[in-house]
Motif scaffolding. Sequence first.
Motif, PDB file in Angstrom:
ATOM      1  N   GLU A   1       0.828  -1.047   0.048  1.00 28.94           N
ATOM      2  CA  GLU A   1      -0.124   0.043  -0.038  1.00 28.94           C
ATOM      3  C   GLU A   1       0.954   0.937   0.123  1.00 28.94           C
ATOM      4  N   ASP A   2       2.024   0.948   0.234  1.00 29.73           N
ATOM      5  CA  ASP A   2       3.024   2.298   0.117  1.00 29.73           C
ATOM      6  C   ASP A   2       3.967   2.233  -0.895  1.00 29.73           C
TER       7      ASP A   2
ATOM      8  N   ASP B   1       3.115  -2.175  -7.444  1.00 27.67           N
ATOM      9  CA  ASP B   1       3.370  -2.306  -6.086  1.00 27.67           C
ATOM     10  C   ASP B   1       3.519  -3.689  -5.456  1.00 27.67           C
TER      11      ASP B   1
END
Length: 285
Positions: free
Chosen positions: A149-150, A228
Amino acid sequence: MKWVSFNYKGNEQYGMYNEHEKTVVNVSALKDAPKTLLEAIGQPEFLEKAVLAAGSASKIQESEVKMLAPIPRPSKNIFCVGKNYRDHAIEMGGEASVPEHPMIFTKAPTTVSANHDVIPAYESLTEYLDYEGELAVIIGKRGKAIAREDALHYVFGYTIINDVTARDIQNRHKQYFLGKSLDATCPMGPWIVTKEEIADPHHLDITTKVNGEIRQQSNTSQFIFPIDEIIHVLSRGMTLEPGDIIATGTPAGVGFAMNPKGTLQSGDTVDITIEGVGVLSNKVE
């Protein structure tokens, strides 16, 4: 914002490219500027100042410079993701070759060359020199064990790579490195587009042409492993650093999978277009 590296009056420099004006803001000339774009990517405070100073900084006409690869000499091998489009995995080995986990290999830093540079034909070394049009990710900050998610917060921007491959060398050695690492077989560019310019890197059209004929045509929405996830997997036990380069894989349509084979010959021109990024063009000689 488009960041470029270039040779001007015999020196490697870098700056911001204005496609409309065909000029380069010479960021290298600013006070306390890092020596290279690779170093500058790791200093976001300086880059922010450079953007604010762009209006008063010196500009150079594109015709006065020799454009280089955005990162002419990476600090480490280029990370590459194999078979990241299902259709390419199938064309190279059938359904059984579709990976369950990201396949990671690397290309040597000495493979890097620029937009419009020549791709050597290597006729004495390989009979099957192939093209692979790919979106490449440039890492913008240091990180390890990065959560999915980062992950996109660690991206600086995007460029285009042609992952030129000697298929027979690759197959002979049962691994990818030698067949992927002949000198000047990683054309890159023409610039790095900062991530703010790309609304969604997972929805970009990608097209590869050889001598004007469309060979590859797809969209990054077809990734098996999105960016990601790739960053997350790479960083689990390894530190990613500013300026690291990740080539995200190529779609179906490579020359080696054609019948008859359509691998590269001396005189061929390869043009790779990625929506929102640009066009990378190189001739084989």
